[in-house]
Design an enzyme around this catalytic site. Structure first.
Site, PDB file in Angstrom:
ATOM      1  N   GLY A   1       0.220  -2.622   0.076  1.00  0.00           N
ATOM      2  CA  GLY A   1      -0.855  -2.314  -0.847  1.00  0.00           C
ATOM      3  C   GLY A   1      -1.670  -1.088  -0.507  1.00  0.00           C
ATOM      4  N   CYS A   2      -1.365  -0.410   0.617  1.00  0.00           N
ATOM      5  CA  CYS A   2      -2.178   0.741   1.005  1.00  0.00           C
ATOM      6  C   CYS A   2      -1.682   2.028   0.385  1.00  0.00           C
ATOM      7  CB  CYS A   2      -2.183   0.891   2.525  1.00  0.00           C
ATOM      8  SG  CYS A   2      -0.556   1.301   3.192  1.00  0.00           S
ATOM      9  N   GLY A   3      -0.498   1.997  -0.204  1.00  0.00           N
ATOM     10  CA  GLY A   3       0.056   3.198  -0.809  1.00  0.00           C
ATOM     11  C   GLY A   3       0.906   4.011   0.144  1.00  0.00           C
ATOM     12  N   LEU A   4       0.833   3.730   1.436  1.00  0.00           N
ATOM     13  CA  LEU A   4       1.592   4.513   2.412  1.00  0.00           C
ATOM     14  C   LEU A   4       3.070   4.176   2.405  1.00  0.00           C
ATOM     15  CD1 LEU A   4      -0.849   4.457   5.464  1.00  0.00           C
ATOM     16  CD2 LEU A   4      -0.398   6.355   3.907  1.00  0.00           C
TER      17      LEU A   4
END
Length: 269
Positions: A111-114
């Site tokens: 969920g952090c986009g990384l």
């Protein structure tokens, strides 16, 4: 589902032609799940032909950058299961730490986009820069592709199997590997060459498939200065071949072919 050890298998079929039916059989390529594990953890599951699995293990490991050479695989064990094969590999201490760090990055926080960004970077990672003064005549390119076609033993039986080969002036076709998957065929070739301590620096890699960016990346890791294929490349493959210094030859059929990058390695261009 029973796993067959042979890369081709004869199965019954009914043929229909001009309204008439006939019972018979046909040779078909086998396709089997292959699980690749490192130090007890599964890295990937590939669908491949059940042949030359030792070459596949090393070639995949090299092309993925998991190992730098054959000595980095301390042991390789091929285990047959009911549903497929498992290739168990154990890494040298030098590669073990880097691989664990890589797995942690791949598994990263949700969920952090990384994670998505890391996956995209992995897909288009820069290919190593290839150098070399190898030059070939147009007739040599045509001869090499003809040699590859002639050497495709499995494909002559089923007409549904890809091949990757290494061709060298004055030696001809040095090695060939076949597989239902074009990526797998090239990985198997890379593994076979590494196990035999063969270099690709003064050689041409040959493919019976289209050239996607992964194929160029794999050829660059093999340090092959020329990559020739029977079909077309993608635009991204051309850009990566240009930046990595590879001469990309494609649509190589008979006496004709097209050169997309670094034409100086083909005489007369």
């Amino acid at each position: 589902m029973n796993v067959h050890l042979q890369p081709v298998i004869r199965l019954p079929r009914t043929s229909v032609a001009k309204g008439a039916c006939a019972a018979g059989d046909r040779l078909l390529p086998e396709e089997t799940p292959i699980a690749l594990t490192y130090d007890g953890s599964t890295h990937a599951v590939m669908m491949a032909s059940p042949a030359d699995l030792e070459d596949f293990a090393l070639g995949f490991s090299l092309s993925e950058g998991i190992v730098a050479g054959p000595d980095d695989l301390l042991s390789t064990e091929i285990v047959q299961h009911e549903l497929g094969f498992e290739i168990r590999m154990w890494l040298s201490e030098t590669c073990r730490g880097a691989y664990r760090t890589r797995r942690r990055a791949m598994a990263g926080p949700v969920g952090c986009g990384l994670c998505g960004l890391e996956s995209l970077e992995e897909a288009v990672r820069p290919a190593p820069r290839v150098s070399g003064t190898l030059q070939l005549t147009p007739s040599a390119v045509a001869t090499a592709m003809a040699d590859l076609s002639e050497a495709q033993r499995l494909n002559r039986e089923v007409r549904a199997i890809h091949a990757a080969g290494l061709w060298r002036p004055r030696q001809g076709l040095v090695a060939i590997r076949e597989d239902v998957g074009r990526h797998n065929a090239l990985d198997k070739l890379a593994g076979a060459l590494a196990r035999a301590h063969e270099t690709c620096r003064s050689s041409m890699v040959l493919l019976t498939s289209r050239v996607s960016v992964e194929m160029v990346q794999k050829a660059a890791r093999m340090s092959a200065p020329i990559l020739a294929a029977i079909s077309v490349p993608t635009a991204l493959a051309v850009r990566v071949a240009e930046s990595s210094g590879i001469t990309l030859v494609a649509v190589a059929r008979g006496e004709s072919f097209e050169v997309f990058t670094h034409p100086e390695r083909v005489q007369g261009l």
